[in-house]
Scaffold this motif. Sequence first.
Motif, short mmCIF file in Angstrom:
data_model
loop_
_atom_site.label_atom_id
_atom_site.label_comp_id
_atom_site.label_asym_id
_atom_site.label_seq_id
_atom_site.Cartn_x
_atom_site.Cartn_y
_atom_site.Cartn_z
N SER A 14 0.82 -1.22 0.00
CA SER A 14 0.00 0.00 0.00
C SER A 14 0.85 1.26 0.00
O SER A 14 2.03 1.24 0.31
CB SER A 14 -0.92 -0.05 1.22
OG SER A 14 -1.00 1.19 1.85
N THR A 15 0.23 2.38 -0.36
CA THR A 15 0.95 3.65 -0.31
C THR A 15 0.47 4.49 0.85
O THR A 15 0.76 5.67 0.93
CB THR A 15 0.75 4.45 -1.61
OG1 THR A 15 -0.65 4.47 -1.89
CG2 THR A 15 1.52 3.86 -2.76
N ALA A 16 -0.30 3.88 1.74
CA ALA A 16 -0.88 4.61 2.86
C ALA A 16 0.20 5.25 3.73
O ALA A 16 -0.07 6.22 4.43
CB ALA A 16 -1.74 3.67 3.70
N TYR A 17 1.40 4.71 3.65
CA TYR A 17 2.45 5.23 4.54
C TYR A 17 2.77 6.70 4.32
O TYR A 17 3.23 7.38 5.22
CB TYR A 17 3.72 4.37 4.44
CG TYR A 17 4.36 4.31 3.07
CD1 TYR A 17 5.22 5.32 2.66
CD2 TYR A 17 4.12 3.26 2.20
CE1 TYR A 17 5.81 5.28 1.41
CE2 TYR A 17 4.71 3.21 0.95
CZ TYR A 17 5.55 4.23 0.55
OH TYR A 17 6.13 4.19 -0.68
N VAL A 18 2.50 7.22 3.11
CA VAL A 18 2.79 8.64 2.87
C VAL A 18 1.92 9.51 3.77
O VAL A 18 2.42 10.40 4.47
CB VAL A 18 2.57 9.01 1.38
CG1 VAL A 18 2.88 10.48 1.16
CG2 VAL A 18 3.44 8.16 0.48
N SER B 218 8.94 5.62 7.74
CA SER B 218 7.86 5.01 6.95
C SER B 218 8.00 3.48 6.90
O SER B 218 7.04 2.77 6.66
CB SER B 218 7.89 5.55 5.51
OG SER B 218 9.09 5.13 4.87
N GLY B 219 9.22 2.99 7.06
CA GLY B 219 9.45 1.55 7.01
C GLY B 219 9.66 1.01 5.60
O GLY B 219 9.75 -0.20 5.41
N PHE B 220 9.73 1.92 4.62
CA PHE B 220 9.90 1.46 3.24
C PHE B 220 11.12 2.11 2.58
O PHE B 220 11.58 3.16 3.01
CB PHE B 220 8.65 1.79 2.41
CG PHE B 220 7.48 0.91 2.75
CD1 PHE B 220 7.29 -0.31 2.11
CD2 PHE B 220 6.57 1.30 3.73
CE1 PHE B 220 6.21 -1.12 2.43
CE2 PHE B 220 5.49 0.48 4.07
CZ PHE B 220 5.31 -0.72 3.41
N VAL B 221 11.61 1.46 1.56
CA VAL B 221 12.75 1.98 0.80
C VAL B 221 12.59 1.55 -0.65
O VAL B 221 11.91 0.57 -0.95
CB VAL B 221 14.08 1.42 1.39
CG1 VAL B 221 14.26 -0.06 1.10
CG2 VAL B 221 15.27 2.20 0.85
N LYS B 222 13.21 2.31 -1.56
CA LYS B 222 13.21 1.91 -2.96
C LYS B 222 14.51 1.18 -3.23
O LYS B 222 15.59 1.69 -2.95
CB LYS B 222 13.10 3.16 -3.85
CG LYS B 222 12.15 2.98 -4.99
CD LYS B 222 11.92 4.29 -5.71
CE LYS B 222 10.49 4.77 -5.58
NZ LYS B 222 10.28 6.07 -6.23
N GLN B 223 14.39 -0.03 -3.74
CA GLN B 223 15.58 -0.87 -3.88
C GLN B 223 15.67 -1.45 -5.29
O GLN B 223 14.68 -1.90 -5.84
CB GLN B 223 15.46 -2.02 -2.87
CG GLN B 223 16.76 -2.68 -2.54
CD GLN B 223 16.54 -3.73 -1.46
OE1 GLN B 223 15.79 -4.68 -1.63
NE2 GLN B 223 17.21 -3.54 -0.33
#
Length: 740
Positions: free
Chosen positions: A219-223, A330-335
Amino acid sequence: MSKSRRWDPKDSESKLLPIYQHKTKLIQAVSDSAFLIVTGETGSGKTTQLPQYLHQAGFCKDGKIGVTQPRRVAAITVAQRVAHEMQCTLGRDVGYQVRFDDCTSEDTVVKYMTDGCLLREILADPGLSQYSVIILDEVHERSLNTDILLGLLKKIFSNPAKATKGRAFPLRVVVMSATLETNKLSSFLGNCPVFVIPGRTFSVTCTFGTAIGPKDTESTAYVKEVVKMAFDVHTSERAGDILVFLTGQSEIEHACDLLFEKAESIDYRYDVQDQTVEGLLILPLYGSMPTDQQRQIFQPPPPRIRKCVVATNIAATSLTINGIKYIVDSGFVKQLNHNSRVGMDILEVVPISKSEAQQRAGRAGRTSAGKCFRIYTKEFWEKCMPEYTVPEIQRTSLSAVILTLKCLGIHDVIRFPYLDSPEERFILEALKQLYQFDAIDRRGRVTQLGEMMVEFPLHPGLTRAVLKTASLGCQDLLLPVAAMLSVENIFIRPGHPDKQKEADKKHRALAAKSGGMNDFATLLCVFQSCKSSDKPSVWCKENWIHWRALKSAFSVERQLCEILHRLQQKKDFPIETFDGNKSELFRRCLCSGYFTNVARRSVGKVFCTMDGHGSMVHIHPSSSLFDQEAELNWVIFHDVLVTSRVYIRTVCPIRYEWVKDLLPKLHEVDVFELSSVAREEVTDEEMIKWETREAAKRQPEVSTEDVMKKLEKRNNEATVSDARARYLQRKQLRQQSKAL
DNA sequence: GAGCACTGC
């Protein structure tokens, strides 16, 4: 002139560092064993002090102390600091070496450098005869080059007979790492001793949120959630700056907008608990941002104003911002992950690892105690986040690295001592590619071409094309293109629709100026036009070209020229001739390096790759070939981008005849056969058998048409469609959230 | 009809 920075040189300051009381024991430990692991969190002083201790203890009598860093800035700033502490001029006793900037001299005994630089040095001098001590720093980050160095040092120097060969004294290797996985490291290095130094950071209390659970990995809810969280922190926490971690540019800008709206609505008399805070300064931060804009991040905010930096992972290691007291994660990264089954690199948003989350949290405890607000739940932490980030060596295309190892005489690249082995098929894929480029022969030995290729800091295919132009005496066509392709994207495409149109128009004009219909030629045209312009930076601004990127392309081109010139001085540099027009010459040279990236028109706008995977791809709209239908059945491309579709970018039309003889080579080698080539134990006899079998197989010559038919039937690999599906899902969710 | 993080030689 001294390059050292003028901060207060307090000798007593270094004595206050946690490492100081271990000085004597540490020196002893280095002399006692060939390998030593030193662990300690940031602030222990290991990077700046240990080389000085070893210098004082006389380790420089026999050779230099070399210290590697994964990043250029770190190598430079640490060298500056140490030169200052040792009260010497930078570049004399203490120096640094990074690409394009060698600040060392004959006197240099303590040398800081990037890991890539040391790897280059090993190629020229495999015994590292100039060094008495090698210190690998930040090993826990697991950068590709550091991992390779670690394996090389183990392989070369764990054998005492080999270690002293060509050396008058044994080499000492110190491996420095944060306190992670030290047992694994130690057993890798023959159960070598581990020296633990306490850190000097402040405590950071971490809290988990309720918003992102195990079901929300797509999900993108983290934004929205980080924005909410950052706002809560702003209104309820005491003074201190906030650092928010997100994954990319557009997301960051969106978050900044949302945060700005919220911040506008505050009545500071009632809403904010800490009455010393009277405003919020919101600053985005990501790598492609102009440098002067990046610099603003480091300015302290005006009095009574709280700073909130919304950043990518660039703020996790590369840049340190002072005054950060609160982290919103956010707990996310682009990898970027390489997929060897489809032969593509796919950039994806994924949950970070636990160690990465700790790294992020640690950014709040540099100057005082801090707090870290994680927007995800404890359950997400436990179920969705791996312990450690998958090391780069297991995620990237390995062809350049494997060629380096082969050039160092390491034939058995499968059983090379990797701290974490890449999957065998990654290695086989690399071998296959090197074979296709004629960098290695059928027995896995480096060819003359391969030995030249390893000198270039480029992808092997691109290097092959460069060498082809050089043998035809027209390297001026391709060296600039190679340079442009190895720096960040040079075309700027702004967010505002009006400006977007303006930029697109300029870019299309540049494509037309180069003759149109060839994106590689456009790159050459941009390079030349800018270089010959009176005011290159102004020219760039007018044409929506990234000046910083182009400047680095100029430096890369100069370096490539130097390397090529050096090679041409040697004997045996091939010389060929070609008659035909310039456009054809240019494109045929490209073919010699890009024949692995050939696509053929399948149906309508869909192209099919000829690399053995038969992926269905589309030409990216930024290409001058987009929507061009006529006479365009065969193309080569520089790279693939998986977003809403699988796009090929930087495209050039070719004729089938130019690659006809090269394409069968793509299907010639069986990867399973290659695995035996990769192993050392294969005898010559077996080799001959294998080669005969291969030759027999080749008897009915593989026709490209046959291969094409087979490929078009094959579906795209699931991984690509998964990545696409995830992308589309995110896009949809993003649109929904905007509509609300 | 366009949505690419970061680092390095």
